[in-house]
Design a protein around this motif. Structure first.
Motif, PDB file in Angstrom:
ATOM      1  N   ASP A   8       3.800  -0.861  -1.289  1.00 12.42           N
ATOM      2  CA  ASP A   8       2.793  -1.831  -1.747  1.00 12.42           C
ATOM      3  C   ASP A   8       3.494  -2.606  -2.695  1.00 12.42           C
ATOM      4  OD1 ASP A   8       4.175   0.202  -3.686  1.00 12.42           O
ATOM      5  OD2 ASP A   8       2.494   0.360  -4.509  1.00 12.42           O
ATOM      6  N   HIS A  31      -0.119  -2.570   3.155  1.00 13.51           N
ATOM      7  CA  HIS A  31       0.096  -2.696   2.278  1.00 13.51           C
ATOM      8  C   HIS A  31      -0.487  -1.600   1.167  1.00 13.51           C
ATOM      9  CE1 HIS A  31       3.042  -6.183   1.477  1.00 13.51           C
ATOM     10  NE2 HIS A  31       2.003  -7.057   2.213  1.00 13.51           N
ATOM     11  N   ASP A  32      -1.174  -1.091   1.869  1.00 17.90           N
ATOM     12  CA  ASP A  32      -1.317   0.512   1.520  1.00 17.90           C
ATOM     13  C   ASP A  32      -1.264   1.753   2.408  1.00 17.90           C
ATOM     14  OD1 ASP A  32      -4.475   0.706   2.330  1.00 17.90           O
ATOM     15  OD2 ASP A  32      -4.840  -0.846   1.863  1.00 17.90           O
TER      16      ASP A  32
END
Length: 224
Positions: A8, A31-32
């Motif tokens: 992230d 990113h998550d």
């Protein structure tokens, strides 16, 4: 080597992406945790780099979901959590390796290559085909004792052919495991790199090792 990085911290993710690409890897970013799990479940990755503290779904939960689904893709956990209990929890959840932040990029790259070799059943660091030797740790190749002077991308192509030695490696497989998804497979990028590798491996040698299987792909083998 095709790597999925789930991180992230976008600055760190970009640095990892740049370093891995310069080392000849194909890189996908998420990113998550939920996005990372979705991309991981699509398959096609050689190794995964997963941060522990992720939004939406943490890295440990992502890892457990993959293992419940019998996905055995090697996972390197990348985290600032350095307690022994944390390492044990990650390894028990199915992580294959664990690296604590801050870290040296060269160590991360070496660990990823070791995981890829283990997955492909090539634990030995040197792959030999006739008088061609490919050192997957040192990232060098020699033929007849002479250094071939391959670029990072050329080495990645040769390594992929060597890991599948004796078997056809399709252009699509080379693209997926060596090039980024943005590369245009309709172009001749794969063929150009294979041609460059072939020049360095075969020119000047009577025994040719890289062969084209028209309409299918390429194979690295000693002709019979």
């Amino acid at each position: 080597m095709r790597v999925l990085v789930v991180e992230d911290n976008r600055q760190l993710a970009r640095l990892l992406e740049q370093g891995l690409r310069e080392a000849g890897c194909s890189v996908v970013l998420a990113h998550d945790g939920r996005a990372g799990l979705r991309v991981a479940q699509e398959g096609g990755h050689d190794v995964l780099v997963v941060d522990w503290l992720l939004p939406e779904l943490d890295g440990l939960a992502l890892l457990r979901a993959l293992r419940r689904a019998r996905d055995a893709t090697p996972v390197l956990m990348l985290t600032a959590r350095d307690a022994v209990a944390d390492r044990v929890a990650a390894l028990d959840a199915g992580a294959d390796d664990y690296l604590v932040k801050p870290f040296a990029f060269v160590e991360l790259l070496a660990r990823l290559r070791a995981l890829e070799r283990r997955r492909k059943g090539a634990a030995a660091s040197v792959i030999a085909v006739a008088d061609l030797e490919i050192d997957t740790v040192g990232r060098t190749a020699r033929r007849g004792g002479r250094e071939l002077g391959l670029s990072a991308r050329e080495f990645a192509v040769l390594e992929r052919l060597a890991l599948g030695r004796g078997r056809i490696v399709t252009r699509e497989q080379l693209h997926d495991h060596v090039y980024d998804a943005a590369a245009d497979l309709a172009s001749n990028v794969v063929d150009v790199h294979v041609a460059n590798v072939r020049k360095k491996v075969d020119v000047g040698f009577e025994c040719k090792l890289i062969h084209t299987r028209r309409g299918l792909g390429y194979v690295l083998e000693v002709p019979t």
